[in-house]
Write a protein that holds these residues in place. Structure first.
Motif, PDB file in Angstrom:
ATOM      1  N   ARG A   1      -6.569 -30.731 -15.251  1.00 28.50           N
ATOM      2  CA  ARG A   1      -5.725 -29.596 -15.161  1.00 28.50           C
ATOM      3  C   ARG A   1      -4.078 -28.957 -15.487  1.00 28.50           C
ATOM      4  O   ARG A   1      -3.679 -28.700 -14.354  1.00 28.50           O
ATOM      5  N   ILE A   2      -3.956 -29.071 -16.440  1.00 25.89           N
ATOM      6  CA  ILE A   2      -2.050 -29.027 -16.749  1.00 25.89           C
ATOM      7  C   ILE A   2      -2.419 -27.853 -16.840  1.00 25.89           C
ATOM      8  O   ILE A   2      -2.527 -26.782 -17.254  1.00 25.89           O
ATOM      9  N   THR A   3      -0.908 -26.806 -16.015  1.00 29.08           N
ATOM     10  CA  THR A   3      -0.440 -25.872 -16.327  1.00 29.08           C
ATOM     11  C   THR A   3       0.870 -25.156 -17.299  1.00 29.08           C
ATOM     12  O   THR A   3       0.761 -24.396 -17.288  1.00 29.08           O
ATOM     13  N   THR A   4       1.052 -26.593 -17.988  1.00 28.14           N
ATOM     14  CA  THR A   4       2.424 -26.079 -18.345  1.00 28.14           C
ATOM     15  C   THR A   4       2.718 -26.788 -20.338  1.00 28.14           C
ATOM     16  O   THR A   4       2.454 -28.566 -19.272  1.00 28.14           O
ATOM     17  N   PHE A   5       2.545 -26.479 -21.089  1.00 23.23           N
ATOM     18  CA  PHE A   5       2.829 -26.983 -21.592  1.00 23.23           C
ATOM     19  C   PHE A   5       3.784 -26.318 -23.449  1.00 23.23           C
ATOM     20  O   PHE A   5       3.110 -25.884 -24.059  1.00 23.23           O
ATOM     21  N   PRO A   6       4.473 -27.588 -22.800  1.00 22.53           N
ATOM     22  CA  PRO A   6       6.259 -27.153 -24.074  1.00 22.53           C
ATOM     23  C   PRO A   6       5.726 -27.567 -25.292  1.00 22.53           C
ATOM     24  O   PRO A   6       5.821 -28.776 -24.784  1.00 22.53           O
ATOM     25  N   GLY A   7       6.009 -26.827 -26.118  1.00 23.61           N
ATOM     26  CA  GLY A   7       6.171 -27.805 -27.581  1.00 23.61           C
ATOM     27  C   GLY A   7       6.867 -26.747 -28.278  1.00 23.61           C
ATOM     28  O   GLY A   7       7.614 -26.317 -28.426  1.00 23.61           O
ATOM     29  N   VAL A   8       6.215 -27.851 -29.885  1.00 20.73           N
ATOM     30  CA  VAL A   8       7.317 -26.592 -30.810  1.00 20.73           C
ATOM     31  C   VAL A   8       5.899 -25.679 -32.025  1.00 20.73           C
ATOM     32  O   VAL A   8       4.678 -26.744 -31.769  1.00 20.73           O
ATOM     33  N   PRO A   9       6.541 -25.211 -32.900  1.00 26.50           N
ATOM     34  CA  PRO A   9       5.110 -24.921 -33.680  1.00 26.50           C
ATOM     35  C   PRO A   9       4.470 -25.607 -34.577  1.00 26.50           C
ATOM     36  O   PRO A   9       3.076 -25.000 -34.654  1.00 26.50           O
ATOM     37  N   THR A  10       5.025 -26.801 -35.380  1.00 28.72           N
ATOM     38  CA  THR A  10       3.893 -27.539 -35.518  1.00 28.72           C
ATOM     39  C   THR A  10       2.827 -28.185 -34.640  1.00 28.72           C
ATOM     40  O   THR A  10       1.128 -28.378 -34.846  1.00 28.72           O
ATOM     41  N   MET A  11       3.384 -28.050 -33.536  1.00 31.47           N
ATOM     42  CA  MET A  11       2.162 -28.754 -32.501  1.00 31.47           C
ATOM     43  C   MET A  11       1.336 -28.035 -32.218  1.00 31.47           C
ATOM     44  O   MET A  11       0.135 -27.926 -31.889  1.00 31.47           O
ATOM     45  N   PHE A  12       1.545 -26.168 -31.929  1.00 29.13           N
ATOM     46  CA  PHE A  12       0.352 -25.673 -31.493  1.00 29.13           C
ATOM     47  C   PHE A  12      -0.465 -25.152 -33.216  1.00 29.13           C
ATOM     48  O   PHE A  12      -1.761 -24.396 -32.946  1.00 29.13           O
ATOM     49  N   ILE A  13       0.407 -24.422 -33.939  1.00 28.91           N
ATOM     50  CA  ILE A  13      -0.457 -25.203 -35.269  1.00 28.91           C
ATOM     51  C   ILE A  13      -0.964 -26.243 -35.290  1.00 28.91           C
ATOM     52  O   ILE A  13      -2.578 -25.727 -35.837  1.00 28.91           O
ATOM     53  N   GLY A  14      -1.383 -27.552 -35.252  1.00 26.63           N
ATOM     54  CA  GLY A  14      -2.313 -28.798 -35.060  1.00 26.63           C
ATOM     55  C   GLY A  14      -2.966 -28.117 -34.524  1.00 26.63           C
ATOM     56  O   GLY A  14      -4.008 -28.558 -34.021  1.00 26.63           O
ATOM     57  N   LEU A  15      -2.782 -27.758 -33.297  1.00 23.74           N
ATOM     58  CA  LEU A  15      -3.581 -27.225 -32.070  1.00 23.74           C
ATOM     59  C   LEU A  15      -5.062 -26.801 -32.696  1.00 23.74           C
ATOM     60  O   LEU A  15      -6.392 -25.782 -32.646  1.00 23.74           O
ATOM     61  N   LEU A  16      -4.290 -25.453 -33.544  1.00 21.47           N
ATOM     62  CA  LEU A  16      -5.224 -23.775 -33.693  1.00 21.47           C
ATOM     63  C   LEU A  16      -6.357 -24.440 -34.900  1.00 21.47           C
ATOM     64  O   LEU A  16      -7.703 -24.221 -35.084  1.00 21.47           O
ATOM     65  N   ALA A  17      -5.915 -25.318 -35.806  1.00 15.07           N
ATOM     66  CA  ALA A  17      -6.559 -26.356 -36.970  1.00 15.07           C
ATOM     67  C   ALA A  17      -7.456 -27.332 -36.348  1.00 15.07           C
ATOM     68  O   ALA A  17      -8.460 -28.048 -37.073  1.00 15.07           O
ATOM     69  N   HIS A  18      -7.268 -27.967 -34.627  1.00 17.57           N
ATOM     70  CA  HIS A  18      -8.471 -28.860 -34.611  1.00 17.57           C
ATOM     71  C   HIS A  18     -10.112 -28.128 -34.032  1.00 17.57           C
ATOM     72  O   HIS A  18      -9.787 -27.251 -33.004  1.00 17.57           O
ATOM     73  N   PRO A  19     -10.830 -28.740 -34.285  1.00 24.47           N
ATOM     74  CA  PRO A  19     -11.796 -27.965 -34.116  1.00 24.47           C
ATOM     75  C   PRO A  19     -12.288 -27.638 -32.963  1.00 24.47           C
ATOM     76  O   PRO A  19     -13.017 -27.631 -32.116  1.00 24.47           O
ATOM     77  N   LEU A  20     -11.520 -29.590 -31.957  1.00 21.18           N
ATOM     78  CA  LEU A  20     -12.280 -29.143 -30.442  1.00 21.18           C
ATOM     79  C   LEU A  20     -11.678 -28.342 -29.840  1.00 21.18           C
ATOM     80  O   LEU A  20     -11.660 -28.113 -28.203  1.00 21.18           O
ATOM     81  N   THR A  21     -10.487 -27.403 -30.004  1.00 18.16           N
ATOM     82  CA  THR A  21      -9.640 -26.575 -29.142  1.00 18.16           C
ATOM     83  C   THR A  21     -10.349 -25.590 -28.643  1.00 18.16           C
ATOM     84  O   THR A  21     -10.355 -25.304 -27.983  1.00 18.16           O
ATOM     85  N   ALA A  22     -11.203 -25.339 -29.866  1.00 20.70           N
ATOM     86  CA  ALA A  22     -12.379 -24.097 -28.980  1.00 20.70           C
ATOM     87  C   ALA A  22     -12.945 -25.132 -28.223  1.00 20.70           C
ATOM     88  O   ALA A  22     -13.356 -23.476 -27.501  1.00 20.70           O
ATOM     89  N   GLN A  23     -13.278 -25.725 -27.690  1.00 23.29           N
ATOM     90  CA  GLN A  23     -14.555 -26.433 -27.030  1.00 23.29           C
ATOM     91  C   GLN A  23     -13.751 -26.856 -25.912  1.00 23.29           C
ATOM     92  O   GLN A  23     -14.755 -26.820 -24.850  1.00 23.29           O
ATOM     93  N   ARG A  24     -12.728 -26.721 -25.922  1.00 25.48           N
ATOM     94  CA  ARG A  24     -11.988 -27.391 -24.279  1.00 25.48           C
ATOM     95  C   ARG A  24     -11.702 -25.932 -23.143  1.00 25.48           C
ATOM     96  O   ARG A  24     -11.591 -25.194 -23.566  1.00 25.48           O
ATOM     97  N   ASP A  25     -11.686 -26.801 -21.730  1.00 22.71           N
ATOM     98  CA  ASP A  25     -10.978 -25.669 -21.240  1.00 22.71           C
ATOM     99  C   ASP A  25      -9.554 -25.320 -20.870  1.00 22.71           C
ATOM    100  O   ASP A  25      -9.280 -26.705 -20.482  1.00 22.71           O
TER     101      ASP A  25
END
Length: 566
Positions: A298-322
């Motif tokens: 139940r993470i509340t804060t996630f600091p990152g860099v653009p490439t990390m958010f790009i990587g999460l967007l491209a991952h098929p599991l992102t839409a399946q996680r809470d």
């Protein structure tokens, strides 16, 4: 309109926030003291499932301080940290400062000659590292053959003894360590009663806490001198702009960025201490592991860099996680493409906010107010206590009016006092009235929102026109199959210079040819911004922090040109 046109951003401030609010400063170790006083039994660190409370962390820091003093650390002594994202870093960092010393951060991905330069330049005689095959041999080779005389070596798994083989191998294999008079274990550093000498800190504004080396894309890296006041002022700025979102003692921060980088050091580690947050340390970024951790813990804060958010967007599991526990996702370290910001915010259900800062500003510079509508292309308004102005690119004095592009200059309590042993570089970077010349090209609108266009060194001069790679990159990111892009300038017989794009496509996407890309970009770019070439690659070069890096691409093109003219 605010009466003071030079502070035009005041009218854009949230009603409950003051730009001229007091920014408390002091010794960096007071961040831990305050967390300990209020939340002694709260978890401070979770490392691969093993937790340390704030009481346990403070005890280890005190023992580290005592151990460092037994090794000769005190005021004026510089201690290097050559460490990944493990508890060793937090303990050693605070221990060095409590002992009266100064921390020098070293990147585990630095080439050996860069490490040798930093050791000599920073006057580092003692280094803390781990028993990893990727780290220890380099420092063992330099110890005794350079200014470096003593190593303290920890074990990757000593703070997670029940780690699985897979976890233990996250950063590669360990290696044998030779312990002798020049090399002692991290465990022995902590093997004492913690009774260290507490040196008084009379002036936080003048006492050096951290030497943070800049990237050194041109020339040798320079050490930005960050004082105790710089660091605690930056934490106060972060506290002010995030106060409504985050609550002391209640936050769970996912720390994936490496702590030797200023953004991660400030946002993941030191600001988390100020908030008495629980920090989940991950030694490296893995999209699936990050998604699982957000849902499980139940993470509340996630600091990152653009490439990390790009990587999460491209991952098929992102839409399946809470991901509903997330209250704040922040992007820094590099410009955030608008397309990525919007898509991630929609998918995660949590606004992805962008700010701007740099090593020399102790990471803080601008922020996007929580309730404000993000402005396309803008990185926000100045943080409390910071002033920003746009100066002419030719170096002449004065400030440019809204909408005109120039060099971004900043002043404030968070801004470095200068570069270590480089009075020439300090003089070049500072204006007569105390503003830092950042090297970023940008403009400010009537309401004080800052737009970073590019770096002065990245700007391409095409047929006499200034062309900014970021503007081209933003346009290319609009293409539905583009995952990442870097644009650089290459030699052009007719235009002098011309833009070339290096593109990574989304998994499974069908490639397009240059003519198709040109057609896509025609309504999005001016004639002077049109590409001269493109290359589609499986991967693009990155910095140690994970940001896209243009240096390697520029070197490749330079070598091609040299071979062509040989």
């Amino acid at each position: 309109m605010n009466a003071n046109a030079q502070l035009r951003w005041l009218d854009s401030y949230p009603q409950a926030m003051r730009w001229d609010t007091e920014l408390p400063t002091g010794p960096v170790w007071t961040l831990l003291d305050q967390a300990l006083a209020s939340y002694p039994d709260n978890p401070a660190i979770d490392f691969l499932g093993h937790k340390l409370t704030y009481r346990q962390l403070d005890e280890m820091v005190r023992r580290a301080a005592c151990g460092f003093q037994q090794l000769g650390v005190g005021p004026g002594v510089h201690v290097g940290l050559y460490l990944p994202n493990t508890p060793h870093y937090v303990i050693a960092f605070m221990g060095v400062l409590r002992a009266g010393g100064t921390v020098v951060n070293y990147s585990p991905l630095d080439a050996e000659r860069t490490l040798a330069h930093k050791i000599e330049d920073s006057e580092t005689a003692l280094m803390v590292t781990l028993d990893l095959a990727s780290l220890y041999p380099k420092m063992a080779g330099l110890c005794g053959n350079s200014r470096l005389q003593t190593l303290v070596v920890g074990q990757f798994t000593e703070f997670c003894p029940d780690a699985s083989p897979e976890q233990a191998g996250l950063l590669g294999p360990s290696t044998d360590v030779v312990f002798d008079e020049r090399c002692r274990s991290f465990a022995s550093l902590l093997d004492n009663d913690g009774d260290f000498i507490a040196y008084p800190l009379d002036d936080a504004a003048d006492t050096l806490a951290v030497l943070q080396y800049t990237g050194g894309t041109t020339g040798a890296p320079k050490g930005a001198m960050l004082t105790h006041a710089n660091i605690t002022a930056s934490c106060s700025q972060l506290q002010t702009i995030l106060d409504e979102s985050l609550k002391p003692g209640q936050e769970r921060v996912l720390a994936v960025l490496p702590p030797f980088h200023i953004y991660a050091l400030m946002v993941n580690m030191l600001f988390s201490l100020r908030m008495a947050a629980e920090v989940y340390l991950h030694p490296r970024f893995d999209a699936e592991t990050v998604l699982d951790e957000i849902q499980r813990s139940r993470i509340t804060t996630f600091p990152g860099v653009p490439t990390m958010f790009i990587g999460l967007l491209a991952h098929p599991l992102t839409a399946q996680r809470d991901l509903t526990s997330l209250k704040l996702c922040n992007s820094g370290g590099a410009p955030l493409p608008l397309e990525v910001q919007q898509r991630y915010s929609d998918l995660a259900g949590c606004a992805l906010r962008e700010g701007w800062g740099m090593t020399e500003t102790t990471t803080t510079g601008t922020f996007t107010p929580r309730d404000a509508q993000p402005r396309p292309g803008s990185c926000g308004i100045p943080v409390p206590g910071a002033q920003i102005r746009i100066a002419p690119l030719d170096g002449s004095p004065g400030s440019l009016p809204p909408g005109e592009r120039g060099e971004v200059c900043i002043s404030g309590a968070n801004v470095t006092v200068g570069y270590w042993k480089r009075t020439d570089a300090t003089a070049d970077a500072m204006t007569a009235d105390g503003f830092l010349r950042t090297g970023d090209v940008g403009y400010m609108d009537e309401q004080g929102w800052l737009y970073i266009v590019d770096r002065t060194k990245d700007m391409i001069l095409c047929s006499g026109y200034n062309v900014y790679p970021r503007m081209i990159e933003e346009a290319i990111y609009e293409h539905p199959v583009v995952e990442e892009v870097s644009v650089i300038g290459i030699d052009d017989a007719y235009r002098g210079q011309a833009p070339k794009a290096f593109i990574k496509l989304k998994a499974g996407a069908e490639a397009f040819d240059f003519a198709q890309l040109q057609s896509f970009l025609e309504p999005r770019l001016g004639k002077h911004e049109r590409l001269a070439a493109m290359e589609i690659r499986d991967a693009l070069p990155r910095t140690p922090v994970g940001k896209l890096s243009k240096k390697e691409l520029m070197d490749e093109e330079r070598q091609k040109q040299q071979r062509a003219t040989a």
